[in-house]
Design a protein around this motif. Structure first.
Motif, PDB file in Angstrom:
ATOM      1  N   ARG A  82      35.617  22.261  22.634  1.00 39.73           N
ATOM      2  CA  ARG A  82      35.174  23.642  22.737  1.00 39.73           C
ATOM      3  C   ARG A  82      34.079  23.726  23.790  1.00 39.73           C
ATOM      4  O   ARG A  82      33.495  22.720  24.185  1.00 39.73           O
ATOM      5  N   THR A  83      33.785  24.952  24.233  1.00 41.72           N
ATOM      6  CA  THR A  83      32.779  25.158  25.265  1.00 41.72           C
ATOM      7  C   THR A  83      31.433  24.578  24.858  1.00 41.72           C
ATOM      8  O   THR A  83      30.771  23.902  25.645  1.00 41.72           O
ATOM      9  N   GLY A  84      31.029  24.814  23.629  1.00 48.37           N
ATOM     10  CA  GLY A  84      29.748  24.299  23.147  1.00 48.37           C
ATOM     11  C   GLY A  84      29.703  22.778  23.142  1.00 48.37           C
ATOM     12  O   GLY A  84      28.657  22.182  23.433  1.00 48.37           O
ATOM     13  N   GLU A  85      30.817  22.149  22.799  1.00 52.31           N
ATOM     14  CA  GLU A  85      30.874  20.688  22.808  1.00 52.31           C
ATOM     15  C   GLU A  85      30.723  20.158  24.235  1.00 52.31           C
ATOM     16  O   GLU A  85      30.029  19.158  24.459  1.00 52.31           O
ATOM     17  N   LEU A  86      31.367  20.826  25.178  1.00 56.16           N
ATOM     18  CA  LEU A  86      31.224  20.418  26.575  1.00 56.16           C
ATOM     19  C   LEU A  86      29.787  20.614  27.055  1.00 56.16           C
ATOM     20  O   LEU A  86      29.243  19.764  27.755  1.00 56.16           O
ATOM     21  N   SER A  87      29.166  21.711  26.650  1.00 53.93           N
ATOM     22  CA  SER A  87      27.766  21.965  27.027  1.00 53.93           C
ATOM     23  C   SER A  87      26.851  20.860  26.511  1.00 53.93           C
ATOM     24  O   SER A  87      25.960  20.407  27.215  1.00 53.93           O
ATOM     25  N   ARG A  88      27.087  20.435  25.271  1.00 56.01           N
ATOM     26  CA  ARG A  88      26.256  19.367  24.701  1.00 56.01           C
ATOM     27  C   ARG A  88      26.555  18.019  25.363  1.00 56.01           C
ATOM     28  O   ARG A  88      25.662  17.190  25.543  1.00 56.01           O
ATOM     29  N   ALA A  89      27.807  17.802  25.746  1.00 53.58           N
ATOM     30  CA  ALA A  89      28.185  16.536  26.385  1.00 53.58           C
ATOM     31  C   ALA A  89      27.673  16.449  27.818  1.00 53.58           C
ATOM     32  O   ALA A  89      27.484  15.351  28.354  1.00 53.58           O
ATOM     33  N   ILE A  90      27.454  17.614  28.446  1.00 55.97           N
ATOM     34  CA  ILE A  90      26.979  17.673  29.837  1.00 55.97           C
ATOM     35  C   ILE A  90      25.736  18.563  29.869  1.00 55.97           C
ATOM     36  O   ILE A  90      25.780  19.701  30.340  1.00 55.97           O
ATOM     37  N   PRO A  91      24.618  18.073  29.351  1.00 54.53           N
ATOM     38  CA  PRO A  91      23.446  18.946  29.195  1.00 54.53           C
ATOM     39  C   PRO A  91      22.864  19.466  30.501  1.00 54.53           C
ATOM     40  O   PRO A  91      22.178  20.487  30.494  1.00 54.53           O
ATOM     41  N   GLN A  92      23.165  18.835  31.638  1.00 55.36           N
ATOM     42  CA  GLN A  92      22.575  19.283  32.906  1.00 55.36           C
ATOM     43  C   GLN A  92      23.291  20.501  33.490  1.00 55.36           C
ATOM     44  O   GLN A  92      22.774  21.144  34.389  1.00 55.36           O
ATOM     45  N   ILE A  93      24.486  20.837  33.019  1.00 53.62           N
ATOM     46  CA  ILE A  93      25.260  21.944  33.592  1.00 53.62           C
ATOM     47  C   ILE A  93      24.851  23.267  32.938  1.00 53.62           C
ATOM     48  O   ILE A  93      24.636  23.332  31.726  1.00 53.62           O
ATOM     49  N   SER A  94      24.732  24.302  33.751  1.00 48.93           N
ATOM     50  CA  SER A  94      24.419  25.622  33.204  1.00 48.93           C
ATOM     51  C   SER A  94      25.689  26.214  32.584  1.00 48.93           C
ATOM     52  O   SER A  94      26.814  25.837  32.937  1.00 48.93           O
ATOM     53  N   GLN A  95      25.505  27.155  31.674  1.00 48.46           N
ATOM     54  CA  GLN A  95      26.646  27.806  31.032  1.00 48.46           C
ATOM     55  C   GLN A  95      27.507  28.522  32.071  1.00 48.46           C
ATOM     56  O   GLN A  95      28.734  28.478  32.016  1.00 48.46           O
ATOM     57  N   LYS A  96      26.847  29.169  33.031  1.00 53.08           N
ATOM     58  CA  LYS A  96      27.569  29.887  34.087  1.00 53.08           C
ATOM     59  C   LYS A  96      28.438  28.926  34.903  1.00 53.08           C
ATOM     60  O   LYS A  96      29.606  29.218  35.181  1.00 53.08           O
ATOM     61  N   MET A  97      27.888  27.785  35.285  1.00 54.97           N
ATOM     62  CA  MET A  97      28.630  26.819  36.084  1.00 54.97           C
ATOM     63  C   MET A  97      29.763  26.192  35.271  1.00 54.97           C
ATOM     64  O   MET A  97      30.869  26.001  35.783  1.00 54.97           O
ATOM     65  N   LEU A  98      29.503  25.890  34.010  1.00 51.63           N
ATOM     66  CA  LEU A  98      30.552  25.336  33.150  1.00 51.63           C
ATOM     67  C   LEU A  98      31.720  26.304  33.051  1.00 51.63           C
ATOM     68  O   LEU A  98      32.881  25.918  33.233  1.00 51.63           O
ATOM     69  N   THR A  99      31.423  27.560  32.801  1.00 47.66           N
ATOM     70  CA  THR A  99      32.474  28.583  32.700  1.00 47.66           C
ATOM     71  C   THR A  99      33.256  28.684  34.010  1.00 47.66           C
ATOM     72  O   THR A  99      34.490  28.735  34.003  1.00 47.66           O
ATOM     73  N   GLN A 100      32.547  28.694  35.129  1.00 47.18           N
ATOM     74  CA  GLN A 100      33.202  28.791  36.437  1.00 47.18           C
ATOM     75  C   GLN A 100      34.117  27.596  36.686  1.00 47.18           C
ATOM     76  O   GLN A 100      35.269  27.763  37.114  1.00 47.18           O
TER      77      GLN A 100
END
Length: 122
Positions: A35-53
């Motif tokens: 899920r998006t939140g899991e990816l955010s936690r796995a890659i803490p340096q990436i911003s939510q905007k960049m992850l979504t893009q």
């Protein structure tokens, strides 16, 4: 649609999976659906905007799939598509090269480490 010309095959590869974040996202997704939140936690340096893009671009290129579950709150999962699965060996080799590089740099006295070795296959 404008014509696109590459001078060497790796240009076409980098056009789709290149950049700072796409290979990292793909390396996480090669092991499991996330899920998006899991990816955010796995890659803490990436911003939510960049992850979504980056996820949108990978989905547009057919490398990952996005499954939306109709529930409250909405649940969205990302996984490698069958086409994206063709990158698994390349991603594996990149991870191995990176580990070897870190070991070489450590042997040369550099203070460098890999924090998450659990996602690296043996």
């Amino acid at each position: 649609m404008p014509e696109k010309t590459y001078h060497i095959g790796v240009e076409a590869t980098i056009d789709v999976i290149g950049g700072k974040w796409k290979p990292v996202i793909l390396c996480h997704l090669r092991h499991q659906t996330m899920r998006t939140g899991e990816l955010s936690r796995a890659i803490p340096q990436i911003s939510q905007k960049m992850l979504t893009q980056q996820l949108r671009e990978l989905e547009h290129d057919g490398i990952i799939t996005r499954q939306v579950f109709k529930q409250v709150p909405p649940k969205v999962e990302y996984a490698l598509s069958p086409y994206g699965e063709t990158l698994v060996q390349i991603l594996h080799e990149l991870c191995l090269w990176g580990e070897d590089n870190v070991e070489r740099r450590q042997a040369n006295g550099e203070d460098v480490q890999i924090l998450d070795r659990e996602n690296v296959p043996n």
